[in-house]
Write a protein that holds these residues in place. Sequence first.
Motif, PDB file in Angstrom:
ATOM      1  N   ALA A 280       6.725   9.943 -10.785  1.00 40.42           N
ATOM      2  CA  ALA A 280       6.337   8.817 -10.476  1.00 40.42           C
ATOM      3  C   ALA A 280       7.655   7.765 -10.431  1.00 40.42           C
ATOM      4  N   VAL A 281       7.622   6.940 -11.300  1.00 45.70           N
ATOM      5  CA  VAL A 281       9.021   6.822 -11.661  1.00 45.70           C
ATOM      6  C   VAL A 281      10.180   6.573 -10.283  1.00 45.70           C
ATOM      7  N   VAL A 282      10.316   7.586  -9.916  1.00 41.94           N
ATOM      8  CA  VAL A 282      11.568   7.323  -8.913  1.00 41.94           C
ATOM      9  C   VAL A 282      11.160   7.127  -8.170  1.00 41.94           C
ATOM     10  N   LEU A 283       9.708   7.460  -7.237  1.00 48.25           N
ATOM     11  CA  LEU A 283       8.912   6.912  -5.993  1.00 48.25           C
ATOM     12  C   LEU A 283       8.932   5.662  -6.070  1.00 48.25           C
ATOM     13  N   GLY A 284       8.677   5.311  -7.084  1.00 46.90           N
ATOM     14  CA  GLY A 284       8.197   3.359  -7.976  1.00 46.90           C
ATOM     15  C   GLY A 284       8.799   3.066  -7.485  1.00 46.90           C
TER      16      GLY A 284
ATOM     17  N   LEU B 282       0.699   4.165  -2.422  1.00 47.68           N
ATOM     18  CA  LEU B 282       0.958   5.192  -2.358  1.00 47.68           C
ATOM     19  C   LEU B 282       1.503   6.573  -2.677  1.00 47.68           C
ATOM     20  N   MET B 283       2.861   5.850  -2.657  1.00 50.62           N
ATOM     21  CA  MET B 283       3.782   7.039  -3.256  1.00 50.62           C
ATOM     22  C   MET B 283       4.173   7.014  -4.446  1.00 50.62           C
ATOM     23  N   VAL B 284       3.616   6.133  -5.428  1.00 51.00           N
ATOM     24  CA  VAL B 284       3.454   6.888  -6.587  1.00 51.00           C
ATOM     25  C   VAL B 284       2.963   7.896  -7.016  1.00 51.00           C
ATOM     26  N   ALA B 285       0.783   6.888  -6.674  1.00 53.90           N
ATOM     27  CA  ALA B 285       0.156   7.611  -6.650  1.00 53.90           C
ATOM     28  C   ALA B 285       0.049   9.264  -6.216  1.00 53.90           C
ATOM     29  N   ILE B 286       0.702   9.261  -4.898  1.00 50.37           N
ATOM     30  CA  ILE B 286       0.844  11.104  -4.353  1.00 50.37           C
ATOM     31  C   ILE B 286       1.859  11.687  -5.179  1.00 50.37           C
ATOM     32  N   GLY B 287       3.326  11.094  -5.542  1.00 49.48           N
ATOM     33  CA  GLY B 287       4.656  11.570  -6.171  1.00 49.48           C
ATOM     34  C   GLY B 287       4.468  12.669  -7.986  1.00 49.48           C
ATOM     35  N   SER B 288       3.200  11.128  -7.895  1.00 43.57           N
ATOM     36  CA  SER B 288       2.102  11.105  -9.565  1.00 43.57           C
ATOM     37  C   SER B 288       1.467  13.293  -9.443  1.00 43.57           C
ATOM     38  N   ASP B 289       1.381  13.052  -8.387  1.00 42.10           N
ATOM     39  CA  ASP B 289       0.386  14.128  -8.006  1.00 42.10           C
ATOM     40  C   ASP B 289       1.273  15.662  -7.661  1.00 42.10           C
ATOM     41  N   ILE B 290       2.132  15.351  -7.168  1.00 36.23           N
ATOM     42  CA  ILE B 290       2.814  16.188  -6.787  1.00 36.23           C
ATOM     43  C   ILE B 290       4.090  17.528  -8.201  1.00 36.23           C
ATOM     44  N   GLY B 291       4.341  15.139  -8.793  1.00 36.79           N
ATOM     45  CA  GLY B 291       5.292  16.073  -9.963  1.00 36.79           C
ATOM     46  C   GLY B 291       4.502  17.289 -11.167  1.00 36.79           C
ATOM     47  N   GLY B 292       2.639  16.365 -10.890  1.00 30.53           N
ATOM     48  CA  GLY B 292       1.778  16.826 -12.053  1.00 30.53           C
ATOM     49  C   GLY B 292       2.391  18.526 -11.496  1.00 30.53           C
TER      50      GLY B 292
ATOM     51  N   LEU C  25       5.376   0.272 -12.218  1.00 34.93           N
ATOM     52  CA  LEU C  25       4.310   0.831 -11.421  1.00 34.93           C
ATOM     53  C   LEU C  25       4.274   2.078 -12.065  1.00 34.93           C
ATOM     54  N   GLY C  26       5.326   2.621 -11.485  1.00 36.82           N
ATOM     55  CA  GLY C  26       4.958   4.452 -11.622  1.00 36.82           C
ATOM     56  C   GLY C  26       4.567   4.620 -13.050  1.00 36.82           C
TER      57      GLY C  26
ATOM     58  N   VAL D 290       0.801  -1.421  -0.005  1.00 40.79           N
ATOM     59  CA  VAL D 290       0.034   0.219   0.035  1.00 40.79           C
ATOM     60  C   VAL D 290       0.915   1.457  -0.011  1.00 40.79           C
ATOM     61  N   LEU D 291       1.942   1.276   0.994  1.00 40.66           N
ATOM     62  CA  LEU D 291       3.023   2.625   0.970  1.00 40.66           C
ATOM     63  C   LEU D 291       3.657   2.252  -0.301  1.00 40.66           C
ATOM     64  N   ALA D 292       4.171   1.732  -1.241  1.00 42.97           N
ATOM     65  CA  ALA D 292       4.381   1.314  -2.941  1.00 42.97           C
ATOM     66  C   ALA D 292       3.085   2.225  -3.049  1.00 42.97           C
TER      67      ALA D 292
END
Length: 304
Positions: A220-224, A178-188, A242-243, A174-176
């Motif tokens: 997302a890729v980096v956090l993934g 959420l990290m990817v999904a939230i990273g996508s939002d922050i990066g965008g 995944l990212g 779940v953490l992985a």
Amino acid sequence: MPSPDAGAPGSGPRRVAVVPDPPSPADDGDRRRARQARAGRNLPAAVAVGTALGVLVALALFVRKEAFVLLTAAAIVLALWELANAFRARRIRIPVVPVVVGGVGMLVSAFLAGPEALFVTFALTAFSSLLWRVLDGPNPVRDVTAGVFTAAYVPFLAGFALLMLAEDDGPYRVLAFLMVAIGSDIGGYAFGSVWGRHPLAPNVSPKKSWEGLLGSTVFAVVLGVLGVVLGLGGSWWAGVLLGVVVVVTATVGDLSESLLKRDLGIKDMGSLLPGHGGIMDRLDSLLPAAPVAWVLLALIVPVA
């Protein structure tokens, strides 16, 4: 009398240098508000609320799994309430009681009994919504359709996050995710607010840009990779995949909710989260990405 310089050769109108006034605090405030309007959110409030939510989710994940189930159920109930209010503005009456009860049942059954129980509970929720609305009054077709859509859109999709949680290494899965999904939002947000020039879907969400999509993919890729390699012991390429997949599904989910809000004539689904809008405005990208992440992680990162 004429001035002494009036007849001097080469003399002309005397120029007076104009020194601009220093910017006032009000001007700084106007510029700050303009930047926030362009970004579409109150950044300080968004950061504070996002940080608090992140700490709360991390504590729920790693203290007890059941705490995360309760936290998810609370968020889903609030999201259903927001959607019911939004539909009510269009005179669509979602059968709230069976959708809420069935939604919580979907989450619990997914965590305790697996995907088959999740599908069965969703079917029971759809049937109970039909029965509830037929007994409640005339012309139920539109309301029942909206209720089934709401049950599928919110608790059913959220149930896949609890399927990930149920695994032995569930908190890290779940953490992985959420990290990817939230990273996508922050990066965008970061790339889009600074370099965004080319609209991604101007008729649906004018503030989204191709530059923002690039930022979403990078983050997302980096956090993934970090989440999969460090948390799950998987390969780096699994984190990259995944990212990329989550960015695609999260972007589609974000645009889909924007289209829904445009159709309903509202800006945000709610106002419970300062700087973010409502609960649904934070779940819009997570919900459609959850089943994809569950399937992908199950295939390429087996449970240790």
